[in-house]
Scaffold this active site. Structure first.
Site, short mmCIF file in Angstrom:
data_model
loop_
_atom_site.label_atom_id
_atom_site.label_comp_id
_atom_site.label_asym_id
_atom_site.label_seq_id
_atom_site.Cartn_x
_atom_site.Cartn_y
_atom_site.Cartn_z
CB CYS A 104 19.62 27.15 22.58
SG CYS A 104 21.14 27.54 23.10
CB CYS A 118 21.71 29.87 20.61
SG CYS A 118 22.23 28.37 21.52
CG ASP A 119 18.21 31.28 19.09
OD1 ASP A 119 19.15 31.33 18.60
OD2 ASP A 119 17.62 29.98 19.26
#
Ligand code: NAP
Length: 317
Positions: free
Chosen positions: A133, A136-137
């Site tokens: 992701c 997200c990261d």
């Protein structure tokens, strides 16, 4: 807890089904599952969902869909369905929170999950540099070098998102031509942070506590080299989330649920929509379209069932 229709999954297919079912006064219950909002929430920018001229974040799009479905009375439950008893009516759905749900109809919209590379180092280094992701990261990889594996829309979309943060992005693809849409290819080729390694696969992800590199194999020469990197983002496709339905619903050779053109599965009263069915288009808009179809089918199915029950009751006097 009884519902006229339980929708399993809360991505674009499930939430659109919920919107239509709610507006048909079916008071649907959506079982949100492991990833509320579905896979689209991990997409940084959705530029091809009609109606959003400048594009919209995947998370925001899912959030809007959920709010819209809730506005018409959809209920939500944060749990996982672990088993379905289809031998009786209503259907019985067991959940991992211990709740037992019953439903007159079910819409399966469990979507798909990122396919793993299946190489040494991938599992132990998950969340230690291996991520599926970028949205997200990505932030954790500021000024770092990162590898993206794959040549499809996800690889390029998410890779381009990562270039906001990283110093260098190395895209490793097993062929010498990309599968992604031309517009994404042009953006990647003209981005100075992006470097391609063609005709190559990642054989292993290296590192003890965290990712330090990858072992890359050139498929034309057979030569292997090591490349230093801080992160690895595999984007090599998806696998449908259908383990729960094996033995109950007809699945194709790749594990996708088989439906007819009206989203009907082999079990009367169970419908399926979105990435769990569609191995061809796999777009948010097609998932939403199938969700709409499934909800309309449920509406007609339940009306027919109700009519038949009334007639049977009348015949009995
Ligand atoms: P995909 O289109 O199936 O692409 C997967 C990529 O990974 C391909 O380039 C494939 O190589 C490569 N690959 C597969 N297995 C591999 C392996 N074991 N090792 C190395 N490489 C491997 O999957 P996706 O990119 O996740 O996209 C899925 C669907 O979502 C597509 O329909 C896509 O259009 C859609 N999507 C759309 C958007 C958007 O429109 N904004 C964004 C994301 C995704 P080959 O090319 O050689 O097969």
């Amino acid at each position: 807890m009884h519902s006229k229709v339980v929708i399993i999954g809360s991505g674009p297919a499930g939430l659109t089904a919920a919107l239509y079912a709610a507006r048909a006064n079916l008071e649907p219950l959506v079982v949100r599952g492991l990833q509320p909002g579905g896979l689209i929430t991990t997409t940084s920018e959705v530029e091809n969902y009609p109606g959003f001229v400048e594009g919209i974040g995947g998370f925001e799009l899912a959030e809007n869909m959920e709010k819209q479905a809730a506005r018409f009375g959809t209920q939500f439950l944060d749990t996982l369905v672990t088993q379905i008893d289809a031998g009786t009516r209503p259907f019985v759905l067991h959940t991992d929170s211990g709740e037992q749900l019953t439903a007159d109809a079910i819409i399966v919209a469990t979507g798909a999950s990122p396919r793993k590379l299946g190489v040494p180092g991938e599992e132990p280094l998950a969340n230690r540099g291996v991520s599926y992701c970028a949205t997200c990261d990505g932030f954790f990889f500021r000024e770092k070098t990162v590898v993206v594996v794959g040549g499809g829309n996800s690889a390029l979309d998410e890779g381009l998102f990562l270039t906001r943060y990283v110093k260098e992005l190395v895209m490793i693809h097993r062929r010498d031509a990309l599968r992604a849409d031309p517009v994404l290819q042009e953006r990647a080729f003209s981005n100075p942070k992006v470097r391609f390694i063609w005709n190559s696969t990642v054989e292993a992800i290296l590192g003890d506590e965290k990712v330090t590199g990858v072992r890359v194999k050139n498929l034309q020469t057979g030569a292997t080299t090591e490349l230093a990197t801080d992160g690895v983002f595999p984007y090599v496709g998806h696998v449908p989330n259908t383990a729960l339905f094996a033995g109950l619903l007809t699945l194709d050779a790749n594990g996708y649920i088989v439906t007819d053109e009206r989203q009907r599965t082999n079990v009367a009263g169970i419908f399926a929509a979105g990435d769990v069915v569609d191995h061809i288009y796999r777009q948010a808009i097609t998932a939403a379209g199938e969700g709409c179809k499934a909800a309309m089918e449920v509406t007609w199915y339940l009306a027919t069932q109700e009519h038949a029950a009334k007639q049977a009751a009348a015949a009995l006097g």
